[in-house]
Scaffold this motif. Structure first.
Motif, short mmCIF file in Angstrom:
data_model
loop_
_atom_site.label_atom_id
_atom_site.label_comp_id
_atom_site.label_asym_id
_atom_site.label_seq_id
_atom_site.Cartn_x
_atom_site.Cartn_y
_atom_site.Cartn_z
N VAL A 22 0.87 -1.17 0.00
CA VAL A 22 0.00 0.00 0.00
C VAL A 22 0.91 1.22 0.00
N TYR A 23 0.66 2.11 -0.94
CA TYR A 23 1.48 3.31 -1.08
C TYR A 23 0.73 4.51 -0.52
N TYR A 24 1.44 5.28 0.30
CA TYR A 24 0.88 6.46 0.95
C TYR A 24 1.68 7.70 0.55
N CYS A 25 0.99 8.82 0.42
CA CYS A 25 1.71 10.08 0.31
C CYS A 25 1.49 10.87 1.60
N ALA A 26 2.45 11.73 1.88
CA ALA A 26 2.41 12.51 3.11
C ALA A 26 2.96 13.90 2.85
N ALA A 27 2.47 14.89 3.59
CA ALA A 27 2.90 16.28 3.41
C ALA A 27 3.47 16.82 4.72
N GLY A 28 4.56 17.54 4.59
CA GLY A 28 5.16 18.17 5.76
C GLY A 28 5.82 19.48 5.36
N ARG A 29 5.97 20.36 6.31
CA ARG A 29 6.59 21.65 6.01
C ARG A 29 7.40 22.13 7.20
N ASP A 30 8.26 23.09 6.92
CA ASP A 30 9.01 23.80 7.94
C ASP A 30 8.23 25.06 8.25
N TYR A 31 7.60 25.12 9.39
CA TYR A 31 6.71 26.23 9.72
C TYR A 31 7.46 27.53 10.01
N SER A 32 8.80 27.46 10.06
CA SER A 32 9.57 28.68 10.28
C SER A 32 9.95 29.35 8.97
N GLY A 33 9.68 28.70 7.85
CA GLY A 33 10.04 29.26 6.56
C GLY A 33 9.14 28.75 5.45
N SER A 34 9.46 29.13 4.22
CA SER A 34 8.62 28.75 3.09
C SER A 34 9.15 27.54 2.33
N TYR A 35 10.37 27.12 2.63
CA TYR A 35 10.98 26.01 1.90
C TYR A 35 11.19 24.83 2.84
N TYR A 36 10.92 23.65 2.30
CA TYR A 36 11.21 22.44 3.06
C TYR A 36 11.70 21.37 2.11
N GLY A 37 12.82 20.75 2.47
CA GLY A 37 13.43 19.80 1.57
C GLY A 37 12.80 18.41 1.57
N GLY A 38 12.17 18.04 2.68
CA GLY A 38 11.57 16.71 2.75
C GLY A 38 12.51 15.68 3.32
N SER A 39 11.97 14.50 3.56
CA SER A 39 12.74 13.43 4.20
C SER A 39 12.07 12.09 3.90
N LEU A 40 12.87 11.02 3.99
CA LEU A 40 12.30 9.67 3.87
C LEU A 40 11.89 9.13 5.23
N THR A 41 11.97 9.99 6.24
CA THR A 41 11.56 9.62 7.59
C THR A 41 10.13 10.07 7.83
N GLU A 42 9.28 9.16 8.24
CA GLU A 42 7.86 9.48 8.27
C GLU A 42 7.47 10.45 9.37
N ASN A 43 8.26 10.58 10.44
CA ASN A 43 7.80 11.40 11.54
C ASN A 43 7.89 12.90 11.29
N VAL A 44 8.39 13.32 10.12
CA VAL A 44 8.42 14.76 9.81
C VAL A 44 7.18 15.20 9.06
N TYR A 45 6.30 14.27 8.76
CA TYR A 45 5.11 14.59 7.97
C TYR A 45 3.88 14.71 8.86
N ASP A 46 3.07 15.72 8.55
CA ASP A 46 1.90 16.01 9.36
C ASP A 46 0.61 15.45 8.80
N TYR A 47 0.55 15.30 7.49
CA TYR A 47 -0.70 14.89 6.84
C TYR A 47 -0.43 13.67 5.97
N TRP A 48 -1.39 12.75 6.01
CA TRP A 48 -1.25 11.48 5.29
C TRP A 48 -2.52 11.19 4.50
#
Length: 129
Positions: free
Chosen positions: A93-119
């Protein structure tokens, strides 16, 4: 509230291709990095690929490098995962997830799931002959 919906999964033969889509509603994805994760039966969830908020940086798990390509269209509020040369081991089962750096407008992303807020709810990919 940001909501994510995956689509494009299905049954495909080994060596085949699929394109998964992750479409957002309720909020723009402009400031969000997007990650794709998968979970096979009896296994934990693993990071497959991610893309930065502006699409300038991508990352891939070693198991999919050279076979999967992630891209995004911020106008359509959609992120894609092109999967080629699929193998039975890609069944999950494939999932997408969204995460951001709330201190700025750019976020590089990660393969670690705990940085994502929405699934999203996930889409099944089955690779079998």
């Amino acid at each position: 509230q940001l909501q994510l919906v995956e689509s494009g999964g299905g049954l495909v033969q080994p060596g085949g291709s699929l394109r998964l889509s992750c479409t957002a509603s309720g909020y723009s994805l402009t400031y969000y990095a997007i990650g794709w994760f998968r979970q096979a039966p009896g296994k934990g969830r693993e990071g497959v690929s991610c893309i930065s908020s502006i699409g300038d940086t991508t990352k891939y798990a070693d198991s999919v490098k050279g076979r999967f390509t992630i891209s995004r269209d911020n106008v359509k509020n959609t992120v894609y995962l092109e999967m080629s040369r699929l193998e039975p081991e890609d069944t999950a089962v494939y999932y997408c997830a969204a995460g951001r750096d709330y201190s700025g407008s750019y976020y590089g992303g990660s393969l670690t799931e705990n940085v994502y807020d929405y699934w999203g709810q996930g889409t099944q990919v089955t690779v079998s002959s």
